[in-house]
Design a protein around this motif. Structure first.
Motif, PDB file in Angstrom:
ATOM      1  N   HIS A   1       0.817  -1.218   0.000  1.00  0.00           N
ATOM      2  CA  HIS A   1       0.000   0.000   0.000  1.00  0.00           C
ATOM      3  C   HIS A   1       0.851   1.268   0.000  1.00  0.00           C
ATOM      4  CE1 HIS A   1      -3.807  -2.187   0.648  1.00  0.00           C
ATOM      5  NE2 HIS A   1      -3.070  -2.992   1.409  1.00  0.00           N
ATOM      6  N   GLU A   2       2.087   1.169  -0.423  1.00  0.00           N
ATOM      7  CA  GLU A   2       2.927   2.349  -0.569  1.00  0.00           C
ATOM      8  C   GLU A   2       2.628   3.049  -1.888  1.00  0.00           C
ATOM      9  OE1 GLU A   2       6.591   0.094   1.756  1.00  0.00           O
ATOM     10  OE2 GLU A   2       6.939   0.977  -0.204  1.00  0.00           O
ATOM     11  N   LEU A   3       2.123   2.306  -2.866  1.00  0.00           N
ATOM     12  CA  LEU A   3       1.730   2.846  -4.161  1.00  0.00           C
ATOM     13  C   LEU A   3       0.293   2.441  -4.459  1.00  0.00           C
ATOM     14  CD1 LEU A   3       4.920   1.970  -6.268  1.00  0.00           C
ATOM     15  CD2 LEU A   3       4.286   4.222  -5.382  1.00  0.00           C
ATOM     16  N   ASP A   4      -0.402   3.285  -5.234  1.00  0.00           N
ATOM     17  CA  ASP A   4      -1.793   3.007  -5.589  1.00  0.00           C
ATOM     18  C   ASP A   4      -1.904   2.179  -6.861  1.00  0.00           C
ATOM     19  OD1 ASP A   4      -2.817   4.640  -3.462  1.00  0.00           O
ATOM     20  OD2 ASP A   4      -2.248   6.390  -4.647  1.00  0.00           O
ATOM     21  N   ILE A   5      -0.981   2.396  -7.785  1.00  0.00           N
ATOM     22  CA  ILE A   5      -1.055   1.731  -9.089  1.00  0.00           C
ATOM     23  C   ILE A   5       0.341   1.642  -9.679  1.00  0.00           C
ATOM     24  CG2 ILE A   5      -1.491   3.928 -10.292  1.00  0.00           C
ATOM     25  CD1 ILE A   5      -3.271   2.330 -12.255  1.00  0.00           C
ATOM     26  N   GLY A   6       0.576   0.636 -10.521  1.00  0.00           N
ATOM     27  CA  GLY A   6       1.868   0.489 -11.174  1.00  0.00           C
ATOM     28  C   GLY A   6       1.719   0.295 -12.671  1.00  0.00           C
ATOM     29  N   LEU A   7       2.725   0.733 -13.401  1.00  0.00           N
ATOM     30  CA  LEU A   7       2.811   0.475 -14.831  1.00  0.00           C
ATOM     31  C   LEU A   7       4.157  -0.205 -15.053  1.00  0.00           C
ATOM     32  CD1 LEU A   7       1.399   3.488 -14.385  1.00  0.00           C
ATOM     33  CD2 LEU A   7       1.132   3.298 -16.858  1.00  0.00           C
ATOM     34  N   VAL A   8       4.129  -1.481 -15.391  1.00  0.00           N
ATOM     35  CA  VAL A   8       5.365  -2.258 -15.397  1.00  0.00           C
ATOM     36  C   VAL A   8       5.482  -3.112 -16.646  1.00  0.00           C
ATOM     37  CG1 VAL A   8       5.321  -2.378 -12.877  1.00  0.00           C
ATOM     38  CG2 VAL A   8       4.380  -4.267 -14.208  1.00  0.00           C
ATOM     39  N   GLU A   9       6.700  -3.632 -16.835  1.00  0.00           N
ATOM     40  CA  GLU A   9       6.928  -4.646 -17.853  1.00  0.00           C
ATOM     41  C   GLU A   9       7.144  -5.974 -17.157  1.00  0.00           C
ATOM     42  OE1 GLU A   9      11.411  -3.023 -18.143  1.00  0.00           O
ATOM     43  OE2 GLU A   9       9.563  -1.931 -17.815  1.00  0.00           O
ATOM     44  N   GLY A  10       6.929  -7.030 -17.858  1.00  0.00           N
ATOM     45  CA  GLY A  10       7.201  -8.340 -17.282  1.00  0.00           C
ATOM     46  C   GLY A  10       5.995  -8.960 -16.616  1.00  0.00           C
ATOM     47  N   GLN A  11       6.197 -10.180 -16.085  1.00  0.00           N
ATOM     48  CA  GLN A  11       5.133 -10.948 -15.449  1.00  0.00           C
ATOM     49  C   GLN A  11       4.800 -10.383 -14.072  1.00  0.00           C
ATOM     50  OE1 GLN A  11       3.449 -13.614 -16.788  1.00  0.00           O
ATOM     51  NE2 GLN A  11       4.555 -13.223 -18.689  1.00  0.00           N
ATOM     52  N   VAL A  12       3.529 -10.470 -13.703  1.00  0.00           N
ATOM     53  CA  VAL A  12       3.076 -10.049 -12.380  1.00  0.00           C
ATOM     54  C   VAL A  12       2.425 -11.252 -11.715  1.00  0.00           C
ATOM     55  CG1 VAL A  12       1.610  -8.487 -11.076  1.00  0.00           C
ATOM     56  CG2 VAL A  12       2.730  -7.690 -13.166  1.00  0.00           C
TER      57      VAL A  12
END
Length: 298
Positions: A139-150
């Protein structure tokens, strides 16, 4: 539970120093010590080993630190939700992005979002994919934009943009002089790669394994620009996002190699799997990204 004590403890652990925490929070050092002692009394355990020369967090302290960050993150999220309840699109949006997305894709998204929702403050953290996913979990970030597998528990991801991966080779590399390249000549080359936890690194590792490419050595560089510069300087070959190559004026380094097929991956939006934890501001941001790229509708 004293939230000020919790904030003070988190700051002290982050700074690895009571003195630095007191300066950051604009508190006296005795006040910092008082807050942390109160927290230790509450949990009936030592949280920090007060060695004269070292700052050591105990195992109990590490647990309290992680939970405190989650609690403080939830409190900030609750504040934002209260504002939403009163139909005020204000507050902060904490956005995380992996390096490729954060450096080359996100700025245009931020501009579009800010034009439509100027009262929402935007705070961006750029780190590798693994760290961004972890920060959303906490909960340190609200949303992420990433590459790779999650694959993290409690998170969901949705692709929004396809990204081509290309091999780049130094301009004076001997392999460029070959009229035809054998599989053996692809072996024992130096490859430049990103650090572990990076989505780009995961794709390269998979490529080398899939095509049975045996590197002579790996040189790890913690930024996309550094990788491209390393190839320009002749350090070795690399597999990297075409987006990065185009933004660093390095298209001349792209080389199609036999036995290695062009690879694609996706940039993804990452949020909490529990929809109740997704704020209105996050929903607005997700909607803006989808409006810009519309990949999910194809």
């Amino acid at each position: 539970m004293d939230l000020e004590a919790m904030k003070t403890f988190v700051a002290a652990v982050d700074q690895q120093s009571f003195t630095k925490a007191s300066k950051m929070l604009n508190l006296s050092q005795p006040t910092v010590s008082f807050h942390i002692k109160n927290l230790e009394r509450y949990f009936e355990a030592d949280l920090i080993d007060r060695s004269p020369k070292r700052f050591i967090v105990t195992q109990t302290g590490e647990l309290v630190y992680q939970r405190s960050r989650q609690i403080l993150g939830l409190i900030d999220k609750t504040k934002a939700e209260v504002l939403e309840f009163h139909k005020q699109l204000r507050g902060k949006l904490h956005i995380g992005a992996s390096y490729t997305v954060g450096e080359y894709i996100l700025p245009s998204v931020l501009k579009e979002f800010d034009e439509h929702y100027p009262a929402i403050d935007l705070e961006v953290k750029i780190a590798n994919t693994e760290r961004i996913n972890r920060a959303i979990q906490l909960h340190e970030l609200d949303i992420g934009l990433v590459e790779g597998q999650v694959n993290h528990q409690g998170l969901k991801s949705e692709p929004f943009l396809e990204d081509e991966m290309v091999v780049i080779v130094p301009g004076d590399h001997p392999i460029r002089e070959k009229a035809s390249i054998t599989f053996q000549q692809l072996q024992d080359q130096t490859w430049i790669t990103r650090e572990g936890g990076s989505g780009t690194r995961a794709v390269m590792d998979s490529m080398l394994e899939s095509y049975n490419i045996r590197p002579k050595k790996l040189i790890t560089i913690g930024s996309n620009h550094g990788v491209v510069q390393g190839v320009k300087e002749g350090l070795g070959l690399s597999l990297i996002s075409k987006t990065v190559v185009e933004h660093t004026a390095a298209e001349q380094l792209i080389m199609k190699l036999p036995y290695i097929k062009t690879t694609s991956r996706y940039f993804s939006l990452v949020t909490h799997a529990n929809e109740e934890e997704i704020s209105k501001n996050v929903q607005l941001f997700v909607g803006k990204v989808k409006d810009l790229y519309r990949l999910s509708e194809k």
